[in-house]
Design a protein around this motif. Structure first.
Motif, PDB file in Angstrom:
ATOM      1  N   ARG A 184       1.514  10.796  38.328  1.00  0.00           N
ATOM      2  CA  ARG A 184       1.956   9.757  37.394  1.00  0.00           C
ATOM      3  C   ARG A 184       1.462   8.387  37.831  1.00  0.00           C
ATOM      4  O   ARG A 184       1.079   7.557  36.994  1.00  0.00           O
ATOM      5  CB  ARG A 184       3.477   9.758  37.289  1.00  0.00           C
ATOM      6  N   ASN A 185       1.500   8.154  39.161  1.00  0.00           N
ATOM      7  CA  ASN A 185       1.085   6.870  39.703  1.00  0.00           C
ATOM      8  C   ASN A 185       0.653   7.072  41.149  1.00  0.00           C
ATOM      9  O   ASN A 185       1.472   7.489  41.975  1.00  0.00           O
ATOM     10  CB  ASN A 185       2.233   5.859  39.630  1.00  0.00           C
ATOM     11  N   PRO A 186      -0.598   6.822  41.476  1.00  0.00           N
ATOM     12  CA  PRO A 186      -1.080   7.083  42.840  1.00  0.00           C
ATOM     13  C   PRO A 186      -0.385   6.228  43.907  1.00  0.00           C
ATOM     14  O   PRO A 186      -0.502   6.521  45.095  1.00  0.00           O
ATOM     15  CB  PRO A 186      -2.572   6.760  42.766  1.00  0.00           C
ATOM     16  N   HIS A 187       0.323   5.195  43.494  1.00  0.00           N
ATOM     17  CA  HIS A 187       1.037   4.346  44.456  1.00  0.00           C
ATOM     18  C   HIS A 187       2.463   4.835  44.712  1.00  0.00           C
ATOM     19  O   HIS A 187       3.183   4.237  45.504  1.00  0.00           O
ATOM     20  CB  HIS A 187       1.070   2.900  43.949  1.00  0.00           C
ATOM     21  N   TRP A 188       2.869   5.895  44.020  1.00  0.00           N
ATOM     22  CA  TRP A 188       4.185   6.477  44.218  1.00  0.00           C
ATOM     23  C   TRP A 188       4.074   7.678  45.166  1.00  0.00           C
ATOM     24  O   TRP A 188       2.983   8.072  45.562  1.00  0.00           O
ATOM     25  CB  TRP A 188       4.781   6.928  42.892  1.00  0.00           C
ATOM     26  N   GLY A 189       5.206   8.262  45.498  1.00  0.00           N
ATOM     27  CA  GLY A 189       5.216   9.476  46.316  1.00  0.00           C
ATOM     28  C   GLY A 189       6.256   9.411  47.422  1.00  0.00           C
ATOM     29  O   GLY A 189       6.727   8.332  47.800  1.00  0.00           O
ATOM     30  N   LEU A 190       6.618  10.584  47.937  1.00  0.00           N
ATOM     31  CA  LEU A 190       7.579  10.657  49.024  1.00  0.00           C
ATOM     32  C   LEU A 190       7.020   9.969  50.264  1.00  0.00           C
ATOM     33  O   LEU A 190       5.849  10.136  50.596  1.00  0.00           O
ATOM     34  CB  LEU A 190       7.919  12.112  49.343  1.00  0.00           C
ATOM     35  N   ARG A 191       7.866   9.216  50.945  1.00  0.00           N
ATOM     36  CA  ARG A 191       7.451   8.474  52.141  1.00  0.00           C
ATOM     37  C   ARG A 191       7.877   9.213  53.405  1.00  0.00           C
ATOM     38  O   ARG A 191       8.881   9.927  53.411  1.00  0.00           O
ATOM     39  CB  ARG A 191       8.080   7.077  52.149  1.00  0.00           C
ATOM     40  N   GLN A 192       7.115   8.992  54.455  1.00  0.00           N
ATOM     41  CA  GLN A 192       7.516   9.482  55.762  1.00  0.00           C
ATOM     42  C   GLN A 192       8.698   8.656  56.251  1.00  0.00           C
ATOM     43  O   GLN A 192       8.630   7.422  56.291  1.00  0.00           O
ATOM     44  CB  GLN A 192       6.354   9.362  56.752  1.00  0.00           C
ATOM     45  N   ALA A 193       9.772   9.327  56.629  1.00  0.00           N
ATOM     46  CA  ALA A 193      10.938   8.607  57.144  1.00  0.00           C
ATOM     47  C   ALA A 193      10.559   7.770  58.362  1.00  0.00           C
ATOM     48  O   ALA A 193      11.085   6.662  58.557  1.00  0.00           O
ATOM     49  CB  ALA A 193      12.052   9.585  57.489  1.00  0.00           C
ATOM     50  N   GLU A 194       9.635   8.278  59.155  1.00  0.00           N
ATOM     51  CA  GLU A 194       9.215   7.554  60.351  1.00  0.00           C
ATOM     52  C   GLU A 194       8.456   6.270  59.996  1.00  0.00           C
ATOM     53  O   GLU A 194       8.525   5.273  60.722  1.00  0.00           O
ATOM     54  CB  GLU A 194       8.363   8.457  61.236  1.00  0.00           C
ATOM     55  N   ALA A 195       7.747   6.276  58.864  1.00  0.00           N
ATOM     56  CA  ALA A 195       7.078   5.057  58.406  1.00  0.00           C
ATOM     57  C   ALA A 195       8.102   4.020  57.965  1.00  0.00           C
ATOM     58  O   ALA A 195       7.917   2.808  58.181  1.00  0.00           O
ATOM     59  CB  ALA A 195       6.114   5.383  57.264  1.00  0.00           C
ATOM     60  N   VAL A 196       9.185   4.490  57.363  1.00  0.00           N
ATOM     61  CA  VAL A 196      10.256   3.582  56.979  1.00  0.00           C
ATOM     62  C   VAL A 196      10.933   3.018  58.224  1.00  0.00           C
ATOM     63  O   VAL A 196      11.266   1.829  58.291  1.00  0.00           O
ATOM     64  CB  VAL A 196      11.276   4.294  56.069  1.00  0.00           C
ATOM     65  N   ASP A 197      11.127   3.867  59.237  1.00  0.00           N
ATOM     66  CA  ASP A 197      11.700   3.391  60.505  1.00  0.00           C
ATOM     67  C   ASP A 197      10.832   2.295  61.116  1.00  0.00           C
ATOM     68  O   ASP A 197      11.342   1.285  61.626  1.00  0.00           O
ATOM     69  CB  ASP A 197      11.805   4.545  61.509  1.00  0.00           C
TER      70      ASP A 197
END
Length: 199
Positions: A158-171
């Motif tokens: 739907r949108n190449p800028h969307w998607g599940l993120r790595q929790a570690e990247a959020v950390d």
């Protein structure tokens, strides 16, 4: 005017159970990307000592939140405010006891999550309250459910800028803003809740 998100009815009770363990007793709770407003109404009623402030960047969502609020009998649910986490500049609120963000991180560009932490670090600084994220994440060392992988693929289609993120990247992003993850709660349907506070 009112919009409906079917997932709200399924996840609101499990989310509320976790929030009851972690939310401050009183103060303003700022909800980012409040969407339809169904969560805002439900949680405002569940936690009447908190002043619930919903926000969203979408005019349609703001209209839906306002429509649900019009039928809310309590006095602790504020009128919705326009807030785009990805946009630079000040937010329409300067201080909060907690921030809640449900299902935004994966359905928005990464810049929105960056803006979320930038704003959260600023307005939670005095209260020491939590930034609370709910949704599906990828986690190192844990097998991702096939349904989440399929969801991730559909989001990126739907949108190449969307998607599940790595929790570690959020950390890591949290650490850039002086915050640290303090709790992780497993939730139904392969979702999790992550709590971040000032380090």
């Amino acid at each position: 005017m009112k919009q409906h998100a079917p997932a709200t009815l399924r996840n609101r009770e499990p989310i509320a159970a976790v929030l009851a363990q972690e939310l401050p007793a009183q103060g303003t709770l700022l909800e980012i990307a409040a969407g339809t407003g169904e969560h805002a109404v439900f949680f405002a009623e569940r936690f009447p000592a908190l002043h619930w402030q919903p926000t969203d960047p979408s005019p349609e969502a703001l209209a839906s939140i306002a429509a649900y609020r019009a039928d809310y009998p309590g006095t602790n649910l504020a009128a919705p405010l326009l807030l785009d986490a990805s946009a630079p500049g000040s937010w329409p609120i300067d201080e909060a006891a907690a921030i809640l963000c449900i299902n935004m991180v994966h359905i928005s560009p990464w810049e929105a999550t960056q803006g979320l932490f930038r704003g959260a670090a600023r307005i939670l600084g005095r209260s020491g309250g939590p930034l609370i994220l709910y949704g599906p994440y990828l986690e190192q060392g844990l097998q991702t459910a096939p349904s989440n992988l399929e969801f991730d693929a559909s989001l990126k289609a739907r949108n190449p800028h969307w998607g599940l993120r790595q929790a570690e990247a959020v950390d890591a992003l949290a650490a850039q803003h002086g915050m640290v993850r303090t709790a992780r709660h497993a939730m139904p349907a392969n979702n999790i809740i992550l709590f971040y506070r000032s380090a």
